[in-house]
Design a protein around this motif. Structure first.
Motif, PDB file in Angstrom:
ATOM      1  N   ASP A   1      17.139  14.425  69.379  1.00  0.00           N
ATOM      2  CA  ASP A   1      16.206  13.513  68.430  1.00  0.00           C
ATOM      3  C   ASP A   1      16.900  12.144  68.232  1.00  0.00           C
ATOM      4  OD1 ASP A   1      14.247  12.587  66.681  1.00  0.00           O
ATOM      5  OD2 ASP A   1      14.235  14.605  65.346  1.00  0.00           O
TER       6      ASP A   1
ATOM      7  N   LEU B   1      21.728  15.467  65.088  1.00  0.00           N
ATOM      8  CA  LEU B   1      20.393  15.438  65.705  1.00  0.00           C
ATOM      9  C   LEU B   1      20.438  14.823  67.053  1.00  0.00           C
ATOM     10  CD1 LEU B   1      18.982  13.757  62.485  1.00  0.00           C
ATOM     11  CD2 LEU B   1      18.213  16.050  63.623  1.00  0.00           C
TER      12      LEU B   1
ATOM     13  N   ARG C   1      15.397  10.294  64.871  1.00  0.00           N
ATOM     14  CA  ARG C   1      15.952  10.594  63.538  1.00  0.00           C
ATOM     15  C   ARG C   1      17.260  10.211  63.263  1.00  0.00           C
ATOM     16  NH1 ARG C   1      15.177  16.335  61.950  1.00  0.00           N
ATOM     17  NH2 ARG C   1      16.202  15.764  59.974  1.00  0.00           N
TER      18      ARG C   1
ATOM     19  N   GLU D   1      21.808  16.731  55.547  1.00  0.00           N
ATOM     20  CA  GLU D   1      20.581  15.827  55.107  1.00  0.00           C
ATOM     21  C   GLU D   1      20.615  15.715  53.654  1.00  0.00           C
ATOM     22  OE1 GLU D   1      16.270  14.734  56.303  1.00  0.00           O
ATOM     23  OE2 GLU D   1      17.147  16.676  57.077  1.00  0.00           O
TER      24      GLU D   1
ATOM     25  N   PHE E   1      17.984   6.815  62.482  1.00  0.00           N
ATOM     26  CA  PHE E   1      17.348   6.442  60.973  1.00  0.00           C
ATOM     27  C   PHE E   1      18.721   6.695  60.374  1.00  0.00           C
ATOM     28  CE2 PHE E   1      16.690   8.451  56.786  1.00  0.00           C
ATOM     29  CZ  PHE E   1      15.906   7.362  56.352  1.00  0.00           C
ATOM     30  N   TRP E   2      19.582   7.844  60.303  1.00  0.00           N
ATOM     31  CA  TRP E   2      20.562   8.043  59.602  1.00  0.00           C
ATOM     32  C   TRP E   2      21.839   7.292  60.067  1.00  0.00           C
ATOM     33  CZ3 TRP E   2      19.997  10.147  55.317  1.00  0.00           C
ATOM     34  CH2 TRP E   2      18.903  11.075  55.214  1.00  0.00           C
TER      35      TRP E   2
END
Length: 173
Positions: free
Chosen positions: A112, A106, A115, A88, A118-119
């Motif tokens: 998850d 993740l 999240r 991260e 998002f990445w």
């Protein structure tokens, strides 16, 4: 294992035989680049503990490549929490490979998808075709065919044959 900076045209010169003493002196004086290179030297020799130590010094001084390498190191030898933290840190600084590795952990290890998405989006927006493909699959699962097509299109344009296939399949659905 391919450590950050081991690409065909590395941004950071690879350490050479005889560099150790010079790198050690510079790293001990706080030179983050020297600490990173020293970590690579020790990793090449198989001294994981020393590699980790110098990458921690370099990453603490802001070296993104060392943060990425620590993510790899902890993913293989340490804990998932530490790997996530280092990835991260590198991803937040713009390292797209770290963003993909972070998102994958993740999604697959932590369950998850929010999240992870998002990445993946950050990495795909930088042109990473692996992230684009994985994002397309997430969008397919979420029932977002238009977004899935767009991400498959980006991955296919980058040379991902599986996304080219899936793009064709989506055209018929």
């Amino acid at each position: 294992m391919l450590w950050q900076g081991d690409a065909t045209k590395p941004a950071v010169p690879a350490p050479r035989v005889g560099d150790e003493a010079e790198l050690l002196m510079a790293a001990q004086k706080g030179d983050a680049q020297a600490a990173h290179r020293l970590g690579r030297l020790y990793a090449q020799r198989g001294d994981r503990g020393a590699a980790r130590h110098w990458w921690e010094c370099a990453a603490g001084a802001g070296n993104v490549d060392s943060a990425y390498n620590l993510g790899l190191w902890h993913e293989k030898h340490g804990t998932l929490d530490e790997a996530l933290g280092w990835y991260e840190r590198a991803a937040a600084a713009g390292d797209e490979e770290a963003a993909v590795n972070l998102a994958t952990l993740l999604q697959e290890q932590r369950g998850d998808p929010g999240r992870a998405r998002f990445w993946y989006e950050r990495a795909a927006a930088s042109g990473n075709r692996v992230a684009a493909r994985r994002l397309a699959l997430i969008c397919e699962d979420a029932g977002e065919p238009a977004a899935a097509r767009e991400w498959h299109r980006q991955a296919a344009a980058g040379g991902t044959a599986a996304s080219a296939h899936d793009l064709g399949f989506l055209a018929y659905s």
